[in-house]
Scaffold this motif. Structure first.
Motif, PDB file in Angstrom:
ATOM      1  N   THR A 292     -16.123   8.945  29.955  1.00  0.00           N
ATOM      2  CA  THR A 292     -17.393   8.453  29.417  1.00  0.00           C
ATOM      3  C   THR A 292     -17.165   7.586  28.183  1.00  0.00           C
ATOM      4  OG1 THR A 292     -17.605  10.478  28.172  1.00  0.00           O
ATOM      5  CG2 THR A 292     -18.788  10.371  30.244  1.00  0.00           C
ATOM      6  N   GLN A 293     -18.136   6.711  27.940  1.00  0.00           N
ATOM      7  CA  GLN A 293     -18.067   5.843  26.772  1.00  0.00           C
ATOM      8  C   GLN A 293     -18.925   6.416  25.654  1.00  0.00           C
ATOM      9  OE1 GLN A 293     -19.796   2.249  28.123  1.00  0.00           O
ATOM     10  NE2 GLN A 293     -18.581   2.203  29.985  1.00  0.00           N
ATOM     11  N   VAL A 294     -18.623   5.950  24.452  1.00  0.00           N
ATOM     12  CA  VAL A 294     -19.383   6.401  23.291  1.00  0.00           C
ATOM     13  C   VAL A 294     -19.850   5.166  22.512  1.00  0.00           C
ATOM     14  CG1 VAL A 294     -19.213   7.690  21.123  1.00  0.00           C
ATOM     15  CG2 VAL A 294     -18.073   8.547  23.156  1.00  0.00           C
ATOM     16  N   THR A 295     -21.107   5.184  22.066  1.00  0.00           N
ATOM     17  CA  THR A 295     -21.633   4.049  21.303  1.00  0.00           C
ATOM     18  C   THR A 295     -21.191   4.159  19.841  1.00  0.00           C
ATOM     19  OG1 THR A 295     -23.642   5.182  20.607  1.00  0.00           O
ATOM     20  CG2 THR A 295     -23.717   4.054  22.740  1.00  0.00           C
ATOM     21  N   LYS A 296     -21.478   3.111  19.069  1.00  0.00           N
ATOM     22  CA  LYS A 296     -21.169   3.115  17.627  1.00  0.00           C
ATOM     23  C   LYS A 296     -21.775   4.323  16.929  1.00  0.00           C
ATOM     24  CE  LYS A 296     -22.866  -0.867  16.156  1.00  0.00           C
ATOM     25  NZ  LYS A 296     -23.275  -1.666  17.334  1.00  0.00           N
ATOM     26  N   ASN A 298     -22.129   7.127  18.107  1.00  0.00           N
ATOM     27  CA  ASN A 298     -21.567   8.350  18.665  1.00  0.00           C
ATOM     28  C   ASN A 298     -22.442   8.995  19.746  1.00  0.00           C
ATOM     29  OD1 ASN A 298     -19.095   9.426  18.484  1.00  0.00           O
ATOM     30  ND2 ASN A 298     -19.467  10.643  16.643  1.00  0.00           N
ATOM     31  N   HIS A 299     -23.230   8.188  20.407  1.00  0.00           N
ATOM     32  CA  HIS A 299     -24.023   8.692  21.526  1.00  0.00           C
ATOM     33  C   HIS A 299     -23.223   8.483  22.815  1.00  0.00           C
ATOM     34  CE1 HIS A 299     -27.731   7.587  18.914  1.00  0.00           C
ATOM     35  NE2 HIS A 299     -27.179   8.722  18.534  1.00  0.00           N
ATOM     36  N   VAL A 300     -23.203   9.508  23.632  1.00  0.00           N
ATOM     37  CA  VAL A 300     -22.364   9.465  24.831  1.00  0.00           C
ATOM     38  C   VAL A 300     -23.102   8.799  25.994  1.00  0.00           C
ATOM     39  CG1 VAL A 300     -21.167  10.882  26.534  1.00  0.00           C
ATOM     40  CG2 VAL A 300     -21.060  11.481  24.108  1.00  0.00           C
ATOM     41  N   TRP A 302     -23.027   8.341  29.927  1.00  0.00           N
ATOM     42  CA  TRP A 302     -22.415   8.927  31.122  1.00  0.00           C
ATOM     43  C   TRP A 302     -22.507   8.018  32.334  1.00  0.00           C
ATOM     44  CZ3 TRP A 302     -24.107  14.815  31.480  1.00  0.00           C
ATOM     45  CH2 TRP A 302     -23.306  15.555  30.594  1.00  0.00           C
ATOM     46  N   ASN A 336     -27.636   7.076  31.602  1.00  0.00           N
ATOM     47  CA  ASN A 336     -27.044   8.352  31.968  1.00  0.00           C
ATOM     48  C   ASN A 336     -26.513   8.371  33.397  1.00  0.00           C
ATOM     49  OD1 ASN A 336     -27.918  11.559  32.895  1.00  0.00           O
ATOM     50  ND2 ASN A 336     -26.516  11.184  31.211  1.00  0.00           N
ATOM     51  N   THR A 393     -23.755  17.706  23.463  1.00  0.00           N
ATOM     52  CA  THR A 393     -23.399  16.299  23.404  1.00  0.00           C
ATOM     53  C   THR A 393     -24.635  15.500  23.015  1.00  0.00           C
ATOM     54  OG1 THR A 393     -22.111  16.784  25.384  1.00  0.00           O
ATOM     55  CG2 THR A 393     -22.194  14.496  24.695  1.00  0.00           C
ATOM     56  N   LEU A 395     -26.454  12.760  23.935  1.00  0.00           N
ATOM     57  CA  LEU A 395     -26.447  11.893  25.123  1.00  0.00           C
ATOM     58  C   LEU A 395     -27.406  10.732  24.976  1.00  0.00           C
ATOM     59  CD1 LEU A 395     -26.514  13.791  28.520  1.00  0.00           C
ATOM     60  CD2 LEU A 395     -24.653  12.546  27.445  1.00  0.00           C
TER      61      LEU A 395
END
Ligand SMILES: *[C@@H]1O[C@H](CO)[C@@H](O)[C@H](O)[C@H]1NC(C)=O
Ligand SMILES: *[C@@H]1O[C@H](CO)[C@@H](O)[C@H](O)[C@H]1NC(C)=O
Ligand SMILES: *[C@@H]1O[C@H](CO)[C@@H](O)[C@H](O)[C@H]1NC(C)=O
Length: 433
Positions: A292-296, A298-300, A302, A336, A393, A395
């Motif tokens: 999974t990627q994470v934004t600046k 820190n939001h995941v 999916w 998501n 998480t 999300l």
């Protein structure tokens, strides 16, 4: 203090209604050109407070009608009759990642609507309002019955509409967080459907045995609806969001027990191990977790999971085999799940198979994963705990507040119409609802 201030008249009509019902907020008896702030304040069952506010200027007769007049600033702008609800957000200083979800549907969501002098943006809680009205918003209409279901080892709640029935039925599934979430079923019952909210990820039987449910669990739930004396056994639909929509798609195509009249998938995905149980699907999903990627912030994210749409038929629900109508509700900014790609692929599959006349797709730009009943406050991300996992998480769900809120309104209205058409036969014979 000027004389008129003490006589400000605030009315909200209706002050008691269903959560998906519009209200009209009227401020009267203020000076022409008077500047005022209207605030909505709601304290959730979890103790967190949510606030929305907007700036208005009274017209020449000293009136503001929120359904017709533009907000000049605040948590929304422009003419937005229901902006004070959909733009509700946690009060400053709240912990991040809150999401508003009603757990006790036997009590209303209580919203205080208040009027303050001037165009203000903060500190309203410390002031005395010029006028205040307390509004009740209900998921359960008067006469709707709430019946906990434990037979067949189900963890479920059935909501029956008021009246003798029999009513068509809806099996209602939420997503990967598990728990028994009742509010959408309660609202469906308020609109004439016998709706069963079903916990399938964290039900009692899973907690006791440590084993996840298999597909027969959903078939048992269907059986309870089918046999119920107040339910029309041949008129049952299934509706799900997220993981619940995944399950819905799968059962609609493959179950030999469930004869669904129609199915509704809200941001669901047909890419999943078709032969797999809920546990295998869950494991399959788990496999993709590290990618999974994470934004600046820190939001995941999916959503790359199901990408690209696989060519492997054993990983796709074969919607070409569907024999009853399917409604796909798609948030085009779903961060998501790859729901848009999935919907396009399903459409192609159905076109190839010759059953695309059964498909209706509602696709909404700038709309995220959590498409909820109308006026539910928008959250772009939230603190999420997957069922069976101890990890939390942050999300990212996606969406943009105005577009997402409009989509919730439109999708709900069209979903109710779709259910009415397919479960009651004709829409126009339903005016009594
Ligand atoms: C002021 O607004 C009220 C409510 O919308 C409306 O009935 C009235 O006609 C308006 N008055 C003027 C002068 O625009
Ligand atoms: C306020 O606006 C709504 C929506 O346009 C309208 O139905 C209602 O009559 C208006 N109320 C008044 C007092 O003008
Ligand atoms: C539904 O299935 C898709 C495809 O397997 C997956 O990406 C998605 O995460 C599933 N939904 C949930 C909430 O687990």
């Amino acid at each position: 203090m000027d004389r008129k201030q003490c006589c400000v008249k605030l009315s909200v009509q209706p002050s008691r209604g269903l959560v998906d019902e519009k209200f009209i907020i009227l401020v009267q008896k203020v000076f022409p050109g008077f500047q005022l702030t209207i605030q909505a304040l709601h304290t959730c069952e979890d103790g967190h407070s949510w606030e929305a506010f907007a700036h208005y200027t009274a017209n020449d007769t000293g009136t503001v009608n929120v359904s017709e007049d533009p907000s000049l600033g605040g948590t929304y702008s422009g003419v937005e009759p229901m902006g004070l609800l959909w733009s509700l957000r946690p009060v400053p200083g709240s912990k991040p990642g809150l999401r508003m979800r009603k757990s006790n549907v036997q009590t209303p969501m209580v919203v205080k609507i208040s009027v303050y002098q001037g165009h203000q943006t903060k500190g309203l809680v410390d002031q005395v309002p010029l006028a205040r009205v307390v509004v009740e918003r209900w998921y359960m209409a008067p006469g709707v019955r709430r019946i906990p279901i434990t037979e067949e080892r189900l963890t479920a709640t059935l909501f029956l509409p008021s009246g003798p029935g029999p009513f068509p039925g809806v099996l209602d599934l939420w997503g990967g967080g598990g728990k028994l979430v009742e509010y959408r079923s309660a609202l469906l019952a308020s609109h004439g459907f016998a709706a069963m909210a079903l916990d399938y990820l964290t039900p009692k039987v899973v907690m006791e045995t440590g084993k996840m449910v298999d597909d027969t669990y959903f078939e048992k739930a269907y059986g309870v609806l089918e046999r119920h004396p107040q339910i029309l056994g041949s008129r049952i639909a299934m509706l799900g969001l997220s993981f619940g929509a995944n399950v819905t798609l799968k059962m609609a195509v493959y179950s030999k027990v469930m004869k669904l009249r129609c199915a509704v998938s809200i941001n669901g995905c047909h890419v999943q191990p078709v032969e797999g149980s809920v546990m295998q699907v869950s494991r399959y999903i788990g496999k993709f977790y590290p990618k999974t990627q994470v934004t600046k912030e820190n939001h995941v994210i999916w959503r790359n999971w199901a990408l690209p749409i696989t060519k492997d038929p054993s990983l796709k629900v074969d919607v070409g085999r569907l024999q009853s109508p399917l409604l796909l509700v798609v948030g085009e900014d779903d961060q998501n799940m790859a729901t848009q790609e999935s919907a396009l692929d399903m459409k192609e599959m159905m076109e190839r198979a010759g059953n695309s006349h059964l498909l209706t797709v509602l696709s909404y730009p700038n709309t995220g994963h959590l498409i909820e009943p109308p006026f539910t406050p928008f959250v772009r991300f939230s603190n999420f705990r997957r069922a069976q996992s101890s990890e939390r998480t942050m999300l990212l769900w996606g969406g943009e507040v105005v577009a997402h809120s409009r989509a919730q309104e439109d999708a709900w209205r069209k979903t109710l119409n779709f259910l009415k058409e397919n479960l009651y036969g004709r829409t126009d014979s339903l005016s009594r609802l």
